[in-house]
Design an enzyme around this catalytic site. Structure first.
Site, short mmCIF file in Angstrom:
data_model
loop_
_atom_site.label_atom_id
_atom_site.label_comp_id
_atom_site.label_asym_id
_atom_site.label_seq_id
_atom_site.Cartn_x
_atom_site.Cartn_y
_atom_site.Cartn_z
N HIS A 11 -4.28 3.15 9.87
CA HIS A 11 -3.60 4.03 8.92
C HIS A 11 -4.55 4.48 7.81
O HIS A 11 -4.63 5.67 7.49
CB HIS A 11 -2.38 3.30 8.32
CG HIS A 11 -1.78 3.97 7.15
ND1 HIS A 11 -0.71 4.84 7.25
CD2 HIS A 11 -2.09 3.91 5.82
CE1 HIS A 11 -0.40 5.29 6.05
NE2 HIS A 11 -1.22 4.74 5.16
N GLU A 12 -5.28 3.52 7.21
CA GLU A 12 -6.19 3.85 6.12
C GLU A 12 -7.30 4.78 6.58
O GLU A 12 -7.68 5.72 5.87
CB GLU A 12 -6.79 2.56 5.53
CG GLU A 12 -5.78 1.66 4.84
CD GLU A 12 -5.06 2.33 3.69
OE1 GLU A 12 -5.69 3.17 3.01
OE2 GLU A 12 -3.88 2.03 3.46
N HIS B 80 -6.39 8.40 6.74
CA HIS B 80 -6.54 9.19 5.51
C HIS B 80 -7.92 9.83 5.45
O HIS B 80 -8.06 10.99 5.02
CB HIS B 80 -6.33 8.29 4.29
CG HIS B 80 -4.91 7.91 4.03
ND1 HIS B 80 -3.90 8.85 3.88
CD2 HIS B 80 -4.31 6.70 3.88
CE1 HIS B 80 -2.75 8.23 3.66
NE2 HIS B 80 -2.97 6.93 3.66
N GLU C 158 1.04 10.12 3.90
CA GLU C 158 1.34 8.80 4.47
C GLU C 158 1.94 8.93 5.87
O GLU C 158 1.58 8.17 6.78
CB GLU C 158 2.31 8.04 3.56
CG GLU C 158 1.72 7.63 2.23
CD GLU C 158 0.51 6.73 2.37
OE1 GLU C 158 0.53 5.83 3.25
OE2 GLU C 158 -0.47 6.93 1.65
#
EC number: 3.4.24.84
Length: 475
Positions: free
Chosen positions: A335-336, A339, A415
């Protein structure tokens, strides 16, 4: 007729009084709006006493009740601390606290042999006194939050001595950065001529990039211990995942966040080809010292074959364990890294710098308006630092509120996109379970008022994220 007479009376007021009145009115309007939103959310905490049906499979009643009570206590604290902050700010403005502190700074400078012509020196003394005042008035609230609320709900890991040492260290480090940067900024504005706003913006851009670059290597280690992630399966899999998306990973660190709090986190930093990943030890199930404490409290001794250990004790320990399994940690990192891959970090920097440039440009337009200074009690002088304070903090406050809301909406969109990226990496199932665990570990309350959520949540509510992941979760 009475209404028109009132309007006439307002317009007959001096420009200075109208500016001052508008600043106070807007400040209290924002406070009342925030209080209204908080009250709506507090009603959710009070009335939602049982696990909703849609949450039955992901949260047990004990955790649900713990999170509800935790958020209720935080809500109460937020109300009283917010009210104090608003009253304090209003009294400072009404009784001329800002010009008084400026005059006091001038007297201190005079004792040291610096006259009124040393405006930058006086500005630094003003900043030092203002931040000291803020630190002292905020200390009781911080102590209560840490040693009453966080302690009550099992998050605080600090002693009072550690807390005070940490607070003093933070204050000193802040001054070591704030004062020289402020001095250079004020000097640039003074000598920059008609285009000072461009030079000031470029200076703040350079400072922000430098701070982001050096923070984790030189500033954060002053407060927390950073150690390289040991060689092993987790590190290998992190490196493989980073390589698969061309993330230029150079180092992976574990930070000992458990000495301060049991809340967990993960982030990456660095520019160009020098990226580092930082994992909180509280995020890692096998590294968290809190899990060792749980085992010791349960009286369960490690046993090679597992025989002799009560199944009931094992179940309790498993349920209380902090952090995520390796697969879930990889999903969180997916997920990070999403970004980064999707350009969210760069987009946020661009938005921030566009906003910064606009604000400096408008500051250049407004700084010559004497009525702005008179409105806040500066009748005989127009200090540059005070101009920055008045314009950036008070005059721009309506704009800042709108911008903050827009950025919150954008953040939620980012997100969802990062979750979708982790899903493409095949991490949907593990991210699904990781989000549930992190919500449990941090006692996040999964039910929210729609208006409170829309205005405040930079991350989508848990149920919305889980639903998006569930649509294509792997079996």
């Amino acid at each position: 007729m009475g209404m028109w007479a009132s309007l006439d009376a307002v317009w007959e007021m001096s420009a200075e009084k109208r500016i001052f009145g508008a600043v106070l009115l807007f400040s209290w309007t924002v406070y009342l709006w925030e209080t209204f939103l908080a009250r709506r959310q507090r009603r959710i905490y009070k009335t939602t006493t049982h696990v909703p049906l849609e949450l039955g499979q992901i949260m047990d009643s004990e955790t649900f009740e713990k999170s509800r009570l935790y958020q209720l206590d935080k809500s109460t604290f937020s109300f009283w601390s917010g009210l104090y902050s608003e009253v304090e700010g209003t009294l400072i403005l009404l009784f001329g606290g800002i010009p008084y502190l400026w005059r006091l700074s001038g007297r201190f400078c005079g004792y040291a042999g610096f006259g009124p012509e040393y405006e930058i020196t006086q500005s630094l003394v003003f900043l030092l006194l203002a931040t000291l005042f803020s630190a002292l008035t905020g200390l009781p609230w911080s102590l209560y939050n840490t040693f009453v609320i966080e302690e009550k709900h099992g998050f605080n890991q600090q002693t009072l001595g550690f807390f005070m040492k940490d607070a003093i260290k933070k204050f000193i480090v802040t001054q070591c950065i704030l004062l020289p940067v402020s001095a250079l900024l004020l000097y640039i504005i003074k000598i920059g001529g008609d285009y000072f706003f461009i030079y000031a913006w470029l200076f703040t851009l350079v400072v922000s990039l430098v701070l982001v670059t050096i923070y984790a290597d030189y500033i954060a280690p002053l407060f927390d211990k950073f150690t390289p992630l040991p060689e092993g399966k987790l590190k290998q899999e992190i490196e493989i995942m980073a390589k698969s998306i061309d993330f230029p990973l150079t180092k992976v660190y574990v930070v000992q966040g458990s000495k301060r709090s049991s809340h967990s986190n993960a982030y990456f930093y660095g520019f160009f080809k020098n990226k580092r990943i930082v994992l909180f030890d509280t995020l890692l199930e096998e590294y968290s010292v809190l899990n060792k404490d749980i085992q010791e409290e349960s009286g369960m001794e490690p046993c090679n074959d597992g025989e002799g250990d009560s199944e009931e004790i094992k179940a309790k320990v498993k349920n209380k364990k902090q952090g995520c399994k390796n697969e879930e940690v990889l999903a969180v990192l997916g997920h990070e890294l999403g970004h980064w891959k999707l350009g969210h970090t760069v987009k946020n920097i661009i938005i921030s710098q566009m906003n910064s440039f606009l604000c400096f440009f408008l500051f250049a337009v407004l700084i010559g308006r004497k009525e702005l200074f008179v409105a806040f009690g500066f009748y005989d002088s127009q200090p540059t630092l005070i101009g920055l304070l008045i314009i950036f903090q008070f005059i721009f406050s309506p704009y800042n509120e709108v911008l903050s809301f827009c950025l919150t909406v954008l953040s939620r969109r980012f997100e969802f996109q990062a979750d979708a990226f982790a899903k493409k990496l095949g991490k949907a199932k593990d991210l699904y379970s990781a989000l549930i665990k992190l919500n449990k570990d941090n006692l996040g309350f999964p039910v929210s008022d729609w208006l409170f959520s829309m205005w405040h949540y930079s991350h989508p509510p848990l149920l919305e994220r889980l639903q998006a992941l569930k649509n294509s979760k792997q079996d």
